[in-house]
Enzyme design. Sequence first.
Site, PDB file in Angstrom:
ATOM      1  N   ASP A   1       5.479  -6.371   9.434  1.00  0.00           N
ATOM      2  CA  ASP A   1       6.448  -6.087  10.229  1.00  0.00           C
ATOM      3  C   ASP A   1       6.619  -6.916  11.381  1.00  0.00           C
ATOM      4  O   ASP A   1       7.729  -7.570  11.740  1.00  0.00           O
ATOM      5  CB  ASP A   1       6.514  -4.756  11.001  1.00  0.00           C
ATOM      6  CG  ASP A   1       6.705  -3.618   9.783  1.00  0.00           C
ATOM      7  OD1 ASP A   1       7.128  -4.127   8.651  1.00  0.00           O
ATOM      8  OD2 ASP A   1       6.485  -2.217  10.145  1.00  0.00           O
TER       9      ASP A   1
ATOM     10  N   ARG B   1       0.663  -1.304  -0.059  1.00  0.00           N
ATOM     11  CA  ARG B   1       0.041   0.084  -0.093  1.00  0.00           C
ATOM     12  C   ARG B   1       0.752   1.156  -0.002  1.00  0.00           C
ATOM     13  O   ARG B   1       1.860   1.300   0.837  1.00  0.00           O
ATOM     14  CB  ARG B   1      -0.853   0.180   1.308  1.00  0.00           C
ATOM     15  CG  ARG B   1      -1.971  -0.950   1.409  1.00  0.00           C
ATOM     16  CD  ARG B   1      -2.816  -0.316   2.385  1.00  0.00           C
ATOM     17  NE  ARG B   1      -2.312  -0.302   3.642  1.00  0.00           N
ATOM     18  CZ  ARG B   1      -3.134   0.213   4.774  1.00  0.00           C
ATOM     19  NH1 ARG B   1      -4.281   0.382   4.625  1.00  0.00           N
ATOM     20  NH2 ARG B   1      -2.334   0.700   5.768  1.00  0.00           N
TER      21      ARG B   1
ATOM     22  N   ASP C   1       1.270  -3.697  12.289  1.00  0.00           N
ATOM     23  CA  ASP C   1       1.573  -3.898  10.957  1.00  0.00           C
ATOM     24  C   ASP C   1       2.025  -5.757  10.798  1.00  0.00           C
ATOM     25  O   ASP C   1       2.960  -6.081  11.568  1.00  0.00           O
ATOM     26  CB  ASP C   1       2.695  -3.076  10.651  1.00  0.00           C
ATOM     27  CG  ASP C   1       2.998  -3.231   9.306  1.00  0.00           C
ATOM     28  OD1 ASP C   1       3.354  -4.450   8.715  1.00  0.00           O
ATOM     29  OD2 ASP C   1       3.331  -2.292   8.560  1.00  0.00           O
TER      30      ASP C   1
HETATM   31  C1  PRP Z   1      -0.772  -4.838   4.298  1.00  0.00           C
HETATM   32  C2  PRP Z   1      -1.190  -6.222   4.323  1.00  0.00           C
HETATM   33  C3  PRP Z   1      -2.315  -6.088   3.118  1.00  0.00           C
HETATM   34  C4  PRP Z   1      -2.694  -4.652   3.165  1.00  0.00           C
HETATM   35  C5  PRP Z   1      -4.041  -4.296   3.505  1.00  0.00           C
HETATM   36  O1  PRP Z   1       0.365  -4.933   3.464  1.00  0.00           O
HETATM   37  O2  PRP Z   1      -0.735  -7.118   4.454  1.00  0.00           O
HETATM   38  O3  PRP Z   1      -1.580  -6.591   2.170  1.00  0.00           O
HETATM   39  O4  PRP Z   1      -1.756  -4.046   3.858  1.00  0.00           O
HETATM   40  O5  PRP Z   1      -4.402  -3.030   3.381  1.00  0.00           O
HETATM   41  P1  PRP Z   1      -5.614  -2.625   2.319  1.00  0.00           P
HETATM   42  O6  PRP Z   1      -6.714  -3.630   2.579  1.00  0.00           O
HETATM   43  O7  PRP Z   1      -5.743  -1.233   2.550  1.00  0.00           O
HETATM   44  O8  PRP Z   1      -5.103  -2.657   1.037  1.00  0.00           O
HETATM   45  P2  PRP Z   1       1.417  -3.691   3.141  1.00  0.00           P
HETATM   46  O9  PRP Z   1       0.852  -3.013   2.190  1.00  0.00           O
HETATM   47  O10 PRP Z   1       1.827  -3.366   4.544  1.00  0.00           O
HETATM   48  O11 PRP Z   1       2.769  -4.647   2.843  1.00  0.00           O
HETATM   49  P3  PRP Z   1       3.825  -5.526   3.326  1.00  0.00           P
HETATM   50  O12 PRP Z   1       2.958  -6.943   3.786  1.00  0.00           O
HETATM   51  O13 PRP Z   1       4.654  -5.948   2.484  1.00  0.00           O
HETATM   52  O14 PRP Z   1       4.204  -4.902   4.670  1.00  0.00           O
HETATM   53  N1  URA Z   2      -1.588  -3.472   6.926  1.00  0.00           N
HETATM   54  C1  URA Z   2      -1.399  -4.224   8.133  1.00  0.00           C
HETATM   55  O1  URA Z   2      -0.285  -4.822   8.218  1.00  0.00           O
HETATM   56  N2  URA Z   2      -2.077  -3.710   9.179  1.00  0.00           N
HETATM   57  C2  URA Z   2      -3.198  -3.074   9.213  1.00  0.00           C
HETATM   58  O2  URA Z   2      -3.848  -2.835  10.044  1.00  0.00           O
HETATM   59  C3  URA Z   2      -3.580  -2.495   8.192  1.00  0.00           C
HETATM   60  C4  URA Z   2      -2.707  -2.849   7.020  1.00  0.00           C
END
Ligand code: PRP
Ligand code: URA
Length: 208
Positions: A203, A104, A200
């Site tokens: 993370d 995102r 997150d």
């Molecule tokens: C997180 C999560 C989803 C997304 C959800 O990923 O794992 O993919 O956010 O958010 P949304 O419904 O508003 O689209 P992130 O963007 O943090 O990527 P990452 O898993 O690589 O950290």
């Molecule tokens: N992605 C995450 O990992 N946590 C949240 O709460 C929203 C988006």
Amino acid sequence: MNKNVFISKHPLVLAKIAGLRDKNTSVADFRRGMSEVGMLLAHDALANAGTKSAMVHTPLGPCKARVLSQDIVFAAILRAGLGMLDGLIKVHPQARIAHIGIYRDESTLKPVKYYVRLPDTIENSLVILADPMLATGGSAAEAVEILKSRGAGRICFMGVIGARDGVKHLASAHPDVPIYIGAVDEKLNDDGYILPGLGDAGDRMFGC
Ligand code: PRP
Ligand code: URA
């Protein structure tokens, strides 16, 4: 909530999500919990997989049985979906695997696609798309779009925690995709994180 949204009531799912939400849960326990919730939700998401009759031979003789008639593909949205994928593979090790890299954008909260690697043919497969967090729903909706553009006919989404509006967003963008989710939280904070959520997920999974 939409009739195509299945919120788990399983006591083990609820207890494991409580552990995932806890900020004091270690990285090791977080990974284990994510994998276990993946396994438990797979039980529901795979309940409608196609079967066909087959004959097997037990040590005592022939037995009419049922086996899967449909190929299963597990599709993980990177990064956090990898945590659930671990559990899905334990439940059905024969599955083929798809990786969809989406993050995102922090300021717009819009999904940004950076990597897609799918098995060659997915037209006749049941594709289980896994991402623990459904916040705005944008990433999951985009991933479903990608799978459909590559020919996927039957897709289910599986997640650990969804925000109410994110679940609604995915359900209305793709009404043909059932959503299996562990818990639904009320809202997002100003940074687009699910409240109370679990923080997150990527993370916490990868110890960042
Ligand atoms: C997180 C999560 C989803 C997304 C959800 O990923 O794992 O993919 O956010 O958010 P949304 O419904 O508003 O689209 P992130 O963007 O943090 O990527 P990452 O898993 O690589 O950290
Ligand atoms: N992605 C995450 O990992 N946590 C949240 O709460 C929203 C988006």
